[in-house]
Design an enzyme around this catalytic site. Structure first.
Site, PDB file in Angstrom:
ATOM      1  CG  HIS A  75      28.902 -19.387   7.565  1.00  0.00           C
ATOM      2  ND1 HIS A  75      28.198 -18.362   7.002  1.00  0.00           N
ATOM      3  CD2 HIS A  75      30.192 -18.991   7.554  1.00  0.00           C
ATOM      4  CE1 HIS A  75      29.023 -17.366   6.684  1.00  0.00           C
ATOM      5  NE2 HIS A  75      30.245 -17.730   6.993  1.00  0.00           N
TER       6      HIS A  75
ATOM      7  CB  SER B 131      28.313 -13.197   4.283  1.00  0.00           C
ATOM      8  OG  SER B 131      28.360 -14.348   5.086  1.00  0.00           O
TER       9      SER B 131
END
Ligand code: COA
Length: 166
Positions: free
Chosen positions: A17, A129
């Site tokens: 990210h 994640s």
């Protein structure tokens, strides 16, 4: 002034990210990272904690701010008049979902907002994640995949929840 939005659950933010955030912050005058409350996800961190962690690791990027929202991405984008909504593409498997979402959003966007796709750098194309959380919760090494301060927070959280990582 060009203004872009990069959204996600960011539970937690990873170096994948962060790579997208850094690159997008060079392309637009202003970049807002929007932490979303996704009712389908059972998050490890609260939205406030996720936002705080993103603020911490983007503190060297003066044109990046962090906000939290829930509901439709297009509503938030329309209310705040973004030129672009950034998405990262990791692999061809992301494409089908992303094109559907981009086309639905195109139907909902007003004022010329468009979806912009950045290819995830190859060293991060395999991470999510969820995968990071699984590896950390089982005591695995994720060096280079998440910022050190985020890893520390994850280890602390798992210690609190499970009474210690392996
Ligand atoms: N590097 C590393 N990992 C990445 C990545 C990158 N560049 N890009 C995505 N990922 C990971 C994320 O961590 C996430 O992992 P997880 O599923 O284990 O949590 C996974 O890939 C999927 O990412 P994403 O598609 O961004 O999911 P998300 O839950 O983080 O965000 C929204 C999804 C917020 C963009 C989407 O649900 C949304 O817009 N919701 C609002 C409601 C709405 O408007 N719905 C209609 C849409 S048309």
């Amino acid at each position: 002034m060009s203004k872009a939005l990069y959204t996600g659950s960011f539970d937690p933010i990873t170096n994948g990210h962060l790579d997208i955030i850094r690159r997008a912050s060079h392309m637009f005058d202003e970049l807002v990272v929007g932490v979303i409350v996704n009712p389908r996800k059972n998050c490890l961190f609260t939205k406030e904690e996720r936002a705080e962690m993103i603020r911490e690791i983007t503190s060297d990027l003066p044109n990046v701010t962090v906000d939290c929202f829930q509901g439709l991405l297009a509503d938030y984008a329309n209310e705040n008049k973004f030129d672009a909504v950034i998405r990262g593409l990791r692999a061809t498997s992301d494409f089908e979902y992303e094109i559907q979402m981009a086309q639905m959003n195109a139907h909902l966007f007003r004022d010329g907002t468009d979806s912009v796709f950045l290819m995830t750098s190859p060293e991060y194309s395999f991470i999510s994640s969820t995968m990071i959380k699984e590896v950390v919760s089982l005591g695995g090494d994720v060096t280079g995949l998440v910022p050190e301060c985020i890893l520390k927070r994850m280890i602390e959280r798992y210690k609190m929840l499970n009474g210690g990582t392996k």
